[in-house]
Design a protein around this motif. Structure first.
Motif, short mmCIF file in Angstrom:
data_model
loop_
_atom_site.label_atom_id
_atom_site.label_comp_id
_atom_site.label_asym_id
_atom_site.label_seq_id
_atom_site.Cartn_x
_atom_site.Cartn_y
_atom_site.Cartn_z
N THR A 38 20.44 -86.04 18.39
CA THR A 38 19.37 -85.29 19.07
C THR A 38 19.28 -83.89 18.47
OG1 THR A 38 18.47 -84.66 21.22
CG2 THR A 38 20.83 -84.39 20.93
N MET A 39 18.14 -83.25 18.71
CA MET A 39 17.94 -81.88 18.25
C MET A 39 17.02 -81.21 19.27
SD MET A 39 16.56 -80.68 14.55
CE MET A 39 16.36 -78.97 14.12
N ASN A 40 17.41 -80.01 19.72
CA ASN A 40 16.55 -79.26 20.62
C ASN A 40 16.44 -77.83 20.10
OD1 ASN A 40 18.85 -77.80 21.52
ND2 ASN A 40 19.23 -79.28 23.15
N GLU A 41 15.97 -76.91 20.93
CA GLU A 41 15.76 -75.54 20.47
C GLU A 41 17.06 -74.77 20.22
OE1 GLU A 41 15.71 -75.72 24.86
OE2 GLU A 41 14.48 -76.71 23.38
N ASN A 42 18.21 -75.33 20.63
CA ASN A 42 19.48 -74.65 20.46
C ASN A 42 20.46 -75.32 19.51
OD1 ASN A 42 18.95 -72.52 22.37
ND2 ASN A 42 19.14 -74.07 23.95
N PHE A 43 20.49 -76.65 19.50
CA PHE A 43 21.51 -77.37 18.75
C PHE A 43 20.96 -78.60 18.04
CE2 PHE A 43 23.93 -75.26 22.09
CZ PHE A 43 24.92 -74.64 21.36
N LEU A 44 21.61 -78.94 16.92
CA LEU A 44 21.46 -80.23 16.27
C LEU A 44 22.77 -80.96 16.56
CD1 LEU A 44 20.08 -81.08 12.83
CD2 LEU A 44 22.33 -81.90 13.44
#
Length: 64
Positions: A38-44
């Motif tokens: 997963t990838m979001n605005e803070n972490f991959l």
């Protein structure tokens, strides 16, 4: 481009200077490979649980 489920090579920036740790420079770029969970605005996040902070990523290359 969506990268979830793809194998990637990620270049991560390390801040450094003239100092060293264990004989290697503290600055520069280090590369990590893995499959993206997963990838979001803070972490991959890789499928093996490793996480990389988005703010430190220099490059993302899809390799598989």
């Amino acid at each position: 481009m969506a990268i979830k489920g793809k194998k990637v090579r990620v270049g991560v920036a390390f801040i450094g200077g003239l100092s060293s740790l264990g004989g290697s420079s503290l600055g520069g770029t280090k590369y990590y490979e893995g499959t993206v969970e997963t990838m979001n605005e803070n972490f991959l996040v890789f499928t093996d649980g490793n996480m990389i902070g988005i703010r430190y990523i220099q490059t993302i290359e899809v390799i598989g």
